[in-house]
Scaffold this motif. Structure first.
Motif, mmCIF file in Angstrom:
data_model
loop_
_atom_site.group_PDB
_atom_site.id
_atom_site.type_symbol
_atom_site.label_atom_id
_atom_site.label_comp_id
_atom_site.label_asym_id
_atom_site.label_seq_id
_atom_site.Cartn_x
_atom_site.Cartn_y
_atom_site.Cartn_z
ATOM 1 N N GLY A 111 0.809 -1.205 0.000
ATOM 2 C CA GLY A 111 0.000 0.000 0.000
ATOM 3 C C GLY A 111 0.842 1.254 0.000
ATOM 4 O O GLY A 111 2.052 1.218 0.216
ATOM 5 N N PHE A 112 0.178 2.387 -0.246
ATOM 6 C CA PHE A 112 0.781 3.707 -0.026
ATOM 7 C C PHE A 112 0.109 4.316 1.193
ATOM 8 O O PHE A 112 0.687 4.396 2.257
ATOM 9 C CB PHE A 112 0.616 4.590 -1.259
ATOM 10 N N CYS A 113 -1.143 4.725 1.047
ATOM 11 C CA CYS A 113 -1.946 5.162 2.187
ATOM 12 C C CYS A 113 -3.406 5.128 1.744
ATOM 13 O O CYS A 113 -3.804 5.867 0.832
ATOM 14 C CB CYS A 113 -1.564 6.566 2.645
ATOM 15 N N ALA A 114 -4.186 4.281 2.396
ATOM 16 C CA ALA A 114 -5.590 4.078 2.017
ATOM 17 C C ALA A 114 -6.523 5.054 2.709
ATOM 18 O O ALA A 114 -7.715 4.775 2.860
ATOM 19 C CB ALA A 114 -6.006 2.638 2.319
ATOM 20 N N GLY A 115 -5.991 6.202 3.134
ATOM 21 C CA GLY A 115 -6.834 7.193 3.801
ATOM 22 C C GLY A 115 -6.974 6.897 5.282
ATOM 23 O O GLY A 115 -6.092 6.304 5.900
ATOM 24 N N ALA A 116 -8.088 7.311 5.848
ATOM 25 C CA ALA A 116 -8.319 7.135 7.286
ATOM 26 C C ALA A 116 -8.733 5.702 7.601
ATOM 27 O O ALA A 116 -9.492 5.084 6.848
ATOM 28 C CB ALA A 116 -9.395 8.105 7.768
ATOM 29 N N ASP A 117 -8.218 5.177 8.697
ATOM 30 C CA ASP A 117 -8.606 3.857 9.185
ATOM 31 C C ASP A 117 -9.977 3.982 9.845
ATOM 32 O O ASP A 117 -10.096 4.517 10.949
ATOM 33 C CB ASP A 117 -7.565 3.356 10.183
ATOM 34 N N VAL A 118 -11.007 3.486 9.183
ATOM 35 C CA VAL A 118 -12.376 3.679 9.685
ATOM 36 C C VAL A 118 -12.611 2.957 11.000
ATOM 37 O O VAL A 118 -13.532 3.300 11.757
ATOM 38 C CB VAL A 118 -13.410 3.226 8.639
ATOM 39 N N THR A 119 -11.779 1.948 11.301
ATOM 40 C CA THR A 119 -11.952 1.223 12.568
ATOM 41 C C THR A 119 -11.393 2.004 13.742
ATOM 42 O O THR A 119 -11.648 1.645 14.892
ATOM 43 C CB THR A 119 -11.266 -0.153 12.512
ATOM 44 N N GLU A 120 -10.608 3.061 13.471
ATOM 45 C CA GLU A 120 -10.004 3.839 14.558
ATOM 46 C C GLU A 120 -10.316 5.329 14.455
ATOM 47 O O GLU A 120 -9.654 6.150 15.083
ATOM 48 C CB GLU A 120 -8.487 3.624 14.581
ATOM 49 N N MET A 121 -11.331 5.656 13.665
ATOM 50 C CA MET A 121 -11.715 7.058 13.547
ATOM 51 C C MET A 121 -12.475 7.493 14.792
ATOM 52 O O MET A 121 -13.148 6.682 15.436
ATOM 53 C CB MET A 121 -12.582 7.275 12.303
ATOM 54 N N PRO A 122 -12.377 8.776 15.136
ATOM 55 C CA PRO A 122 -13.144 9.268 16.285
ATOM 56 C C PRO A 122 -14.643 9.127 16.053
ATOM 57 O O PRO A 122 -15.109 9.010 14.910
ATOM 58 C CB PRO A 122 -12.746 10.759 16.343
ATOM 59 N N ASP A 123 -15.408 9.127 17.122
ATOM 60 C CA ASP A 123 -16.867 9.126 17.035
ATOM 61 C C ASP A 123 -17.313 10.545 16.719
ATOM 62 O O ASP A 123 -17.369 11.406 17.590
ATOM 63 C CB ASP A 123 -17.460 8.654 18.365
ATOM 64 N N TRP A 124 -17.602 10.795 15.421
ATOM 65 C CA TRP A 124 -17.915 12.161 15.005
ATOM 66 C C TRP A 124 -19.099 12.741 15.762
ATOM 67 O O TRP A 124 -19.146 13.943 16.018
ATOM 68 C CB TRP A 124 -18.201 12.207 13.500
ATOM 69 N N SER A 125 -20.071 11.893 16.122
ATOM 70 C CA SER A 125 -21.278 12.396 16.789
ATOM 71 C C SER A 125 -20.983 12.963 18.169
ATOM 72 O O SER A 125 -21.783 13.721 18.711
ATOM 73 C CB SER A 125 -22.318 11.277 16.899
ATOM 74 N N SER A 126 -19.819 12.596 18.727
ATOM 75 C CA SER A 126 -19.481 13.068 20.071
ATOM 76 C C SER A 126 -18.626 14.324 20.032
ATOM 77 O O SER A 126 -18.307 14.880 21.093
ATOM 78 C CB SER A 126 -18.740 11.971 20.840
ATOM 79 N N LEU A 127 -18.234 14.784 18.817
ATOM 80 C CA LEU A 127 -17.340 15.926 18.696
ATOM 81 C C LEU A 127 -18.107 17.204 18.375
ATOM 82 O O LEU A 127 -19.146 17.174 17.718
ATOM 83 C CB LEU A 127 -16.314 15.690 17.578
ATOM 84 N N THR A 128 -17.570 18.308 18.836
ATOM 85 C CA THR A 128 -18.068 19.606 18.400
ATOM 86 C C THR A 128 -17.444 19.935 17.042
ATOM 87 O O THR A 128 -16.481 19.281 16.614
ATOM 88 C CB THR A 128 -17.693 20.710 19.393
ATOM 89 N N LYS A 129 -17.958 20.939 16.384
ATOM 90 C CA LYS A 129 -17.379 21.368 15.117
ATOM 91 C C LYS A 129 -15.931 21.779 15.301
ATOM 92 O O LYS A 129 -15.070 21.479 14.463
ATOM 93 C CB LYS A 129 -18.187 22.531 14.534
ATOM 94 N N GLU A 130 -15.627 22.449 16.408
ATOM 95 C CA GLU A 130 -14.255 22.893 16.676
ATOM 96 C C GLU A 130 -13.332 21.696 16.873
ATOM 97 O O GLU A 130 -12.179 21.699 16.413
ATOM 98 C CB GLU A 130 -14.219 23.802 17.897
ATOM 99 N N GLU A 131 -13.822 20.664 17.563
ATOM 100 C CA GLU A 131 -13.006 19.472 17.776
ATOM 101 C C GLU A 131 -12.762 18.745 16.452
ATOM 102 O O GLU A 131 -11.652 18.261 16.189
ATOM 103 C CB GLU A 131 -13.690 18.547 18.780
ATOM 104 N N TYR A 132 -13.798 18.679 15.618
ATOM 105 C CA TYR A 132 -13.635 18.051 14.316
ATOM 106 C C TYR A 132 -12.645 18.839 13.458
ATOM 107 O O TYR A 132 -11.796 18.263 12.773
ATOM 108 C CB TYR A 132 -14.975 17.947 13.588
ATOM 109 N N ALA A 133 -12.738 20.166 13.514
ATOM 110 C CA ALA A 133 -11.819 21.013 12.759
ATOM 111 C C ALA A 133 -10.378 20.762 13.192
ATOM 112 O O ALA A 133 -9.454 20.766 12.360
ATOM 113 C CB ALA A 133 -12.180 22.486 12.935
ATOM 114 N N GLY A 134 -10.166 20.553 14.486
ATOM 115 C CA GLY A 134 -8.825 20.269 14.983
ATOM 116 C C GLY A 134 -8.275 18.966 14.419
ATOM 117 O O GLY A 134 -7.093 18.879 14.054
#
Length: 258
Positions: free
Chosen positions: A59-82
């Motif tokens: 591989g090179f890089c298959a993007g974000a590992d979906v099994t280890e991504m943050p729980d977007w529903s628990s983040l604020t917009k500012e946290e997601y932006a970070g």
């Protein structure tokens, strides 16, 4: 010192390897932190002249590992932006470093992984390598730089096609449209050969030439910047040695410490 990234230097060339082959080098937050730090190290290290970015295994890089991504529903917009800023900063640093960068794409470069490859100055494709923005396929926009990078590399019309359709760009096509220099059986070896070619040239001239490639500049801005960069080169000892070598019909010998 890293868990997800390998950092190696040899003879003036730094090789950064995203080392999560079991996921086709998809990244998690730790990967991003280490990748950002490794790129920063190449910029700060005076003994590094060229940088190679690649991925382990197939591989090179298959993007974000979906099994280890943050729980977007628990983040604020500012946290997601970070979080997104950390991904963008890989592209930002690759684009911003004065040292030439070469991506060795031996496998899938998808989503942000595609943007990491596109952010490098040059790309070598392996026979199993692909480039794919692909964000629209999962209901997202190219938030890491793809819609900014692709039009500048290959023109607006073709860029829109790849971005809006989310399709693969196979190796031969990547060469045809100007996204890659060549297709190689061993893309890392070919990338190193390309890096060694750059290394054989006066380093300041290579860096300043690279910095002059800016589609956003007006011609007058270009001319003013070229005066500054050329003056730096005129006063560079490697310029003197390159001219002397040319006159004496020999290879230049630059005084460098690797």
């Amino acid at each position: 010192m890293y868990e997800d990234v390998r950092y190696e230097t040899e003879d003036g060339i730094a090789t950064i390897t995203i080392d999560r082959p079991e996921t086709y080098n998809a990244f998690r937050e730790r990967t991003l932190e280490e990748l950002n730090d490794a790129i920063r190290r190449t910029t700060d290290d005076d003994a590094v002249y060229v940088v190679i970015l690649t991925g382990a295994g197939d591989g090179f890089c298959a993007g974000a590992d979906v099994t280890e991504m943050p729980d977007w529903s628990s983040l604020t917009k500012e946290e997601y932006a970070g979080y997104l800023w950390t991904v963008q900063n890989v592209v930002r640093q690759l684009r911003g470093t004065p040292k030439p960068t070469v991506a060795a794409v031996g496998g899938p470069a998808i989503g942000a992984g595609c943007d990491f490859a596109l952010a490098c100055d040059l790309r070598v494709m392996g026979e199993g390598g692909i480039l794919r923005e692909g964000f629209v396929n999962v209901g997202l926009v190219p938030g890491d730089g793809g819609a900014w990078l692709l039009p500048r590399l290959i023109g607006e019309s073709k860029a829109r096609e790849y971005l809006l359709r989310g399709v693969d760009i196979p190796p031969a096509e990547a060469v045809d449209v100007g996204l890659a220099t060549t297709v190689a059986e061993d893309p890392l070896a070919e990338a190193r050969s390309l890096a060694e070619e750059l290394l054989s040239l006066p380093a300041l001239a290579v860096r300043n030439t690279n910095r002059l490639v800016d589609p956003g500049m007006t011609f007058e801005d270009y001319c003013e910047r070229a005066i500054e960069y050329q003056w730096e080169c005129v006063n560079d000892p490697e310029h003197d040695e390159a001219v002397a070598a040319f006159r004496e019909k020999r290879d230049p010998e630059f005084d460098r410490e690797y």
